[in-house]
Design a protein around this motif. Structure first.
Motif, PDB file in Angstrom:
ATOM      1  N   LEU A   4       0.818  -1.203   0.000  1.00 42.53           N
ATOM      2  CA  LEU A   4       0.000   0.000   0.000  1.00 42.53           C
ATOM      3  C   LEU A   4       0.857   1.260   0.000  1.00 42.53           C
ATOM      4  O   LEU A   4       0.484   2.287  -0.537  1.00 42.53           O
ATOM      5  CB  LEU A   4      -0.928  -0.009   1.197  1.00 42.53           C
ATOM      6  CG  LEU A   4      -2.063  -1.009   1.007  1.00 42.53           C
ATOM      7  CD1 LEU A   4      -2.831  -1.160   2.288  1.00 42.53           C
ATOM      8  CD2 LEU A   4      -2.959  -0.584  -0.128  1.00 42.53           C
ATOM      9  N   ASP A   6       3.589   1.557  -1.608  1.00 45.39           N
ATOM     10  CA  ASP A   6       4.005   1.767  -2.981  1.00 45.39           C
ATOM     11  C   ASP A   6       2.913   2.475  -3.789  1.00 45.39           C
ATOM     12  O   ASP A   6       3.195   3.303  -4.643  1.00 45.39           O
ATOM     13  CB  ASP A   6       4.332   0.428  -3.653  1.00 45.39           C
ATOM     14  CG  ASP A   6       5.556  -0.212  -3.014  1.00 45.39           C
ATOM     15  OD1 ASP A   6       6.379   0.554  -2.480  1.00 45.39           O
ATOM     16  OD2 ASP A   6       5.657  -1.448  -3.037  1.00 45.39           O
ATOM     17  N   ILE A   7       1.669   2.110  -3.511  1.00 44.71           N
ATOM     18  CA  ILE A   7       0.564   2.704  -4.262  1.00 44.71           C
ATOM     19  C   ILE A   7       0.562   4.223  -4.108  1.00 44.71           C
ATOM     20  O   ILE A   7       0.264   4.950  -5.044  1.00 44.71           O
ATOM     21  CB  ILE A   7      -0.792   2.125  -3.785  1.00 44.71           C
ATOM     22  CG1 ILE A   7      -0.841   0.631  -4.084  1.00 44.71           C
ATOM     23  CG2 ILE A   7      -1.942   2.826  -4.465  1.00 44.71           C
ATOM     24  CD1 ILE A   7      -2.066  -0.053  -3.560  1.00 44.71           C
ATOM     25  N   GLU A   8       0.943   4.658  -2.930  1.00 40.11           N
ATOM     26  CA  GLU A   8       0.941   6.101  -2.642  1.00 40.11           C
ATOM     27  C   GLU A   8       1.669   6.913  -3.703  1.00 40.11           C
ATOM     28  O   GLU A   8       1.375   8.066  -3.940  1.00 40.11           O
ATOM     29  CB  GLU A   8       1.624   6.356  -1.290  1.00 40.11           C
ATOM     30  CG  GLU A   8       0.889   5.770  -0.112  1.00 40.11           C
ATOM     31  CD  GLU A   8      -0.211   6.688   0.374  1.00 40.11           C
ATOM     32  OE1 GLU A   8       0.047   7.890   0.444  1.00 40.11           O
ATOM     33  OE2 GLU A   8      -1.310   6.180   0.654  1.00 40.11           O
ATOM     34  N   TYR A  10       1.771   6.515  -6.895  1.00 36.31           N
ATOM     35  CA  TYR A  10       1.217   6.542  -8.247  1.00 36.31           C
ATOM     36  C   TYR A  10      -0.143   7.221  -8.295  1.00 36.31           C
ATOM     37  O   TYR A  10      -0.865   7.266  -7.323  1.00 36.31           O
ATOM     38  CB  TYR A  10       1.110   5.115  -8.792  1.00 36.31           C
ATOM     39  CG  TYR A  10       2.447   4.419  -8.868  1.00 36.31           C
ATOM     40  CD1 TYR A  10       3.339   4.735  -9.890  1.00 36.31           C
ATOM     41  CD2 TYR A  10       2.808   3.472  -7.919  1.00 36.31           C
ATOM     42  CE1 TYR A  10       4.578   4.107  -9.958  1.00 36.31           C
ATOM     43  CE2 TYR A  10       4.037   2.838  -7.988  1.00 36.31           C
ATOM     44  CZ  TYR A  10       4.918   3.165  -9.004  1.00 36.31           C
ATOM     45  OH  TYR A  10       6.128   2.558  -9.079  1.00 36.31           O
ATOM     46  N   LEU A  13      -3.631   3.078 -10.989  1.00 35.17           N
ATOM     47  CA  LEU A  13      -3.266   1.701 -10.667  1.00 35.17           C
ATOM     48  C   LEU A  13      -4.283   0.770 -11.298  1.00 35.17           C
ATOM     49  O   LEU A  13      -5.478   1.030 -11.263  1.00 35.17           O
ATOM     50  CB  LEU A  13      -3.304   1.531  -9.139  1.00 35.17           C
ATOM     51  CG  LEU A  13      -3.251   0.098  -8.603  1.00 35.17           C
ATOM     52  CD1 LEU A  13      -1.843  -0.442  -8.668  1.00 35.17           C
ATOM     53  CD2 LEU A  13      -3.772   0.045  -7.167  1.00 35.17           C
ATOM     54  N   VAL A  31      -7.484  -3.703  -1.324  1.00 36.46           N
ATOM     55  CA  VAL A  31      -6.798  -2.419  -1.520  1.00 36.46           C
ATOM     56  C   VAL A  31      -7.711  -1.268  -1.098  1.00 36.46           C
ATOM     57  O   VAL A  31      -7.303  -0.350  -0.381  1.00 36.46           O
ATOM     58  CB  VAL A  31      -6.368  -2.248  -2.998  1.00 36.46           C
ATOM     59  CG1 VAL A  31      -5.885  -0.838  -3.267  1.00 36.46           C
ATOM     60  CG2 VAL A  31      -5.286  -3.253  -3.348  1.00 36.46           C
ATOM     61  N   LEU A 138      -5.958   9.197  -6.891  1.00 34.16           N
ATOM     62  CA  LEU A 138      -5.580   7.850  -7.297  1.00 34.16           C
ATOM     63  C   LEU A 138      -6.741   7.220  -8.052  1.00 34.16           C
ATOM     64  O   LEU A 138      -7.869   7.168  -7.564  1.00 34.16           O
ATOM     65  CB  LEU A 138      -5.248   6.990  -6.058  1.00 34.16           C
ATOM     66  CG  LEU A 138      -4.986   5.510  -6.365  1.00 34.16           C
ATOM     67  CD1 LEU A 138      -3.764   5.337  -7.231  1.00 34.16           C
ATOM     68  CD2 LEU A 138      -4.848   4.717  -5.073  1.00 34.16           C
ATOM     69  N   ILE A 140      -8.129   3.876  -9.726  1.00 35.01           N
ATOM     70  CA  ILE A 140      -7.903   2.435  -9.753  1.00 35.01           C
ATOM     71  C   ILE A 140      -8.753   1.807 -10.861  1.00 35.01           C
ATOM     72  O   ILE A 140      -9.957   2.046 -10.948  1.00 35.01           O
ATOM     73  CB  ILE A 140      -8.258   1.805  -8.393  1.00 35.01           C
ATOM     74  CG1 ILE A 140      -7.392   2.441  -7.298  1.00 35.01           C
ATOM     75  CG2 ILE A 140      -8.047   0.297  -8.434  1.00 35.01           C
ATOM     76  CD1 ILE A 140      -7.700   1.950  -5.907  1.00 35.01           C
TER      77      ILE A 140
END
Lengths: 335, 465
Positions: A4, A6-8, A10, A13, A31, A138, A140
């Motif tokens: 999670l 790492d998601i920050e 981008y 996703l 997620v 973000l 998704i």
């Protein structure tokens, strides 16, 4: 769970399942549940409509995504009507899909929705950009790895791959197949100059000559390669293939004497439709493949349970896969 | 209707493509508009365009702001029709109506702020109040809690149940369904209230489409230097008439367009002149201007007094004739015959015929030209016929293109620069003779020398006899 963090980094996703029931929806829900406490404005959509639609035919449960209050989602008019939450319409697209126009809405209560989304790469990119303008931090994308769909999840910055027993009940096979997709995702991206040249090209096979200029070979598809072999090498050994790359095409290239000079550029990893054996043989002989759009794989999730009830040993599977790939692997059932 | 006329009027397509209409309904409004034949209507429309043209000078910011708003509008005809048909609308339709009404109201405000009312737009504030009960002016919509206490209660209950996580899925489903039932009822009530504004919404839709078109017309008039035509009871008089499409094409080649003056009486007028002297362009431009004027556009001229007609009829000899098995002569004759017939029953028309009877022998051809001209002359039909034939009856009014009269000096003329040496202006011609410049023009075009020589010899022999 660590990925999670790492998601920050981008803005977009995608979550892609290698087969049905490999736990894509569970991964997505996970997620989302974890992002619930972040202050980010999150938006959700999907690519195309065919993947989920087929479930209507087989009457299996269509995966619904659990949203929490404040999230934005984009879905077709038809699926919007079936939503199980209170939400506020904030936009309607001008173009229409086969399930109606795309509705953007903000969830005002938590609850479940069915997602469907834009069909083409171009419209997905446009939608992501538009959502960004609406303050989304973000985006998704529920991505299908479908050969039918012209839209590809590779347009997002980052990706999570979901694999599992549904793909193969044999750990060795499952790892082999997953590793293949992993290798394709890791294909290097071409330099910016070529990228801009090919961004708008949407058909045919193009060659790159010694000066680095794109030249049309006049072959409209790799499917016609048998008849027009002679034309292929007229401008050199570096090609951009706008559509799918097939077994037949890779086999043909593999057998050329200048194989070590042959460089193939594909739009993104989803365009390689060849069997892993063919692809690896091509690479072993010295051929190379690059992509126009590369996405950053941040994790692989595994679902050790197959839909027919077969259960693989989670730890064995996890470590076997982890040995082969350079991204973290997680069991979806243990997250 | 404009839709039909645009396809078969040369130069009109060019203007439509250049017209900066911002909204989908602005375009539809134009295509669906009918040719105006009433003086009052035409003047009213032209005055509206004129008002925008004037405002473009003083307050172009305001206009571009309005245009930006117009570009946000969507054609909500479908939803409006559903509303007028007393159907219950879904969230998406209600959202569209709300966004439309908000943007419409913003345009009303902009006009108010700028103290410029180009066109009165229906006030939709009551409708907005219904669709925006929280008065946020944010373009989003759902069935708000504010609409009903019951709904708010049901939703609160649902939310509570969900957050507790204790209740089973089934209980939540029951609560959700209960809220849905109340929501449906609220929606029904809301739609019946909104449907009272259906007609107003339809009005606003038309008015905004019209406003969009007006602004587009004005912007185009300014950029292409079009001017406001006036209604004339007598002759149609153009000063500085030009064809915008050809002018634009010439400008691209760094060439100039020579504007001309022309006056048409309520009778026949024959135009003669050398080849390449622009006779056909004159005809096509006359048709174009007549349509532009009667669809409420400014016209391509420095000044124009135009008499209104009921119909424009034009024959420029490019009809498809091979397909229906007619020779070019036969199809032209049938066309002209129809025009003559129509003009007899309907005398307020404009008839334009390019090179009448050109595809037959000059003796009979001339006779046909004289015959048709005589019919229009006696019938007092406003008509223009171009021709190459000599021996036209002297009672008909004749205009001649001056042609290659300009001082050439030492310059060599070729087909590429002939345009700069051709004098396109029209002069009254009292003789029946037409200019004999065909061979000269042909040689300028660089055609095979033998053709020219042999033709000249033939003429010399004839003259000797």
């Amino acid at each position: 769970m660590p990925f999670l963090n790492d998601i920050e980094n981008y803005k977009s996703l995608s979550i892609v399942g290698l087969a049905k029931n490999t736990g894509k929806t569970e991964c997505l829900n996970y997620v989302l549940s974890r992002l619930r406490d972040s202050r980010k404005q999150i938006a959700l959509t999907s690519i195309g409509i065919d993947g989920e639609n087929r479930d209507q035919v087989t009457q299996t449960n269509k995966p619904e995504i659990e949203l929490s209050e404040g999230m934005i989602f984009v879905t077709s008019e038809l699926h919007y009507k079936q939503r199980k939450l209170i939400s506020e319409v904030i936009d309607v697209s001008r173009q229409s899909t086969s399930l109606g126009r795309l509705v953007s809405a903000k969830a005002l209560s938590k609850g479940k929705v069915l997602l469907s989304g834009p069909v083409s790469n171009h419209s997905i990119k446009e939608l992501i950009a538009d959502l960004k303008n609406k303050g989304v931090e973000l985006c998704i994308v529920d991505g299908a790895l479908s050969r039918k769909s012209i839209g590809s999840p590779a347009v997002t910055e980052a990706m999570i791959l979901a694999t599992g027993a549904a793909l193969s009940a044999n750990i060795t096979q499952l790892v082999y197949k997953t590793k293949y997709v992993y290798d394709l995702i890791q294909l290097p991206e071409i330099e910016l100059n070529l990228k801009t040249q090919f961004a708008e090209v949407d058909n045919g096979i193009w060659a790159i000559d010694s000066e680095g200029n794109a030249r049309d070979t006049g072959i409209s598809s790799v499917l016609l390669i048998k008849k027009e072999k002679d034309k292929l090498f007229q401008h050199g050994n570096c090609f951009f293939v706008s559509g799918a790359v097939t077994d037949q095409f890779l086999d043909f290239l593999k057998n050329q004497k200048q194989i070590s000079e042959i460089k193939l550029i594909v739009r993104d990893f989803t365009r390689v439709f060849a069997k892993p054996e063919t692809y690896y043989a091509f690479v072993k002989r010295g051929g190379s493949v690059q992509v126009l759009n590369k996405t950053n794989l941040i994790a692989i999730t595994i679902n050790p349970v197959s839909p027919d009830g077969y259960r693989l040993n989670s730890d064995d599977l996890k470590s076997a896969l982890q040995d082969k790939v350079n991204v973290p692997v997680y069991d979806i059932k243990k997250m | 209707m404009f839709r039909e006329i645009v396809s078969h009027t040369s130069g009109l397509q060019f203007l439509v493509e250049n017209l900066g209409v911002r909204s989908p309904m602005g375009r539809r409004y134009l295509l669906d508009s009918k040719m105006m034949c009433c003086e009052k209507e035409i003047t009213a429309e032209l005055n509206l365009v004129d008002r925008v043209v004037k405002a473009l000078e003083l307050n172009s910011d305001l206009i571009s702001q309005i245009q930006n708003k117009l570009a946000q509008l969507r054609d909500i005809r479908g939803s409006v029709n559903n509303l007028l048909g007393n159907l219950v609308l879904d969230d998406v339709e209600l959202f569209e109506i709300k966004v439309f009404a908000l943007v419409a109201q913003e345009i009303v405000e902009l006009q108010k702020e700028g103290k410029q009312s180009f066109l009165e737009i229906q006030d939709l504030s009551q409708l907005i109040r219904l669709l925006d009960p929280q008065n946020t002016k944010i373009p989003s919509f759902y069935i708000y809690d504010n609409y009903s206490i019951d709904l708010a209660e049901a939703r609160k209950e649902l939310k509570l149940a969900k957050s507790k996580n204790e209740d089973s899925e089934l209980d939540i489903e029951v609560l959700f369904n209960k809220a849905q039932v109340i929501e449906a009822k609220v929606r029904e009530d809301l739609c019946s209230k909104i449907s009272l504004h259906g007609a107003g919404l339809a009005n606003a839709l038309q008015q905004l489409a019209h406003l969009d078109l007006l602004i587009a017309k004005a912007v185009q008039a300014k950029s292409l230097h079009l001017s406001k035509g006036e209604v004339s009871k007598e002759n149609t008089i153009y000063r500085g008439l030009f064809n915008p499409m050809i002018k634009n094409e010439l400008a691209n080649q760094n060439k100039e367009y020579q504007a001309i003056d022309i006056e048409l009486e309520k009778s026949v007028c024959l135009i003669t002149g050398a080849n390449m002297a622009g006779k056909t362009v004159v005809l096509k431009t006359l048709a174009l201007c007549q349509y532009l004027f009667q669809f409420g556009f400014f016209v391509p001229a420095t000044s124009a007094q135009i008499s209104i007609v009921d119909q424009v009829m034009i024959s420029v000899g490019d009809e498809q004739s091979e397909l229906n098995g007619l020779s070019s002569f036969a199809s032209e004759m049938l066309n002209v015959s129809r025009m003559v017939k129509d003009s007899k029953s309907h005398n307020n028309v404009l008839v334009l015929i390019d090179e009448l009877a050109r595809t037959t022998n000059p003796v009979e051809g001339l006779a046909i030209v004289n015959a048709v001209a005589a019919i229009f002359y006696h019938g007092k039909i406003k008509s223009v016929i171009t021709t190459h034939y000599s021996g036209l009856k002297s009672k008909f009014r004749k205009l001649r293109v001056k042609g290659l009269d300009k001082d050439l000096g030492a310059n060599v003329i070729t087909h590429k620069n002939i345009n700069s040496y051709m004098d396109y202006s029209l002069v009254e011609d009292l003789e029946g003779e037409v200019p004999h410049e065909a061979l000269r023009i042909a040689s300028l075009l660089g055609i095979d020398k033998e053709i020219i020589e042999r033709a000249q010899n033939q003429l010399a022999c004839k003259n000797k006899l």
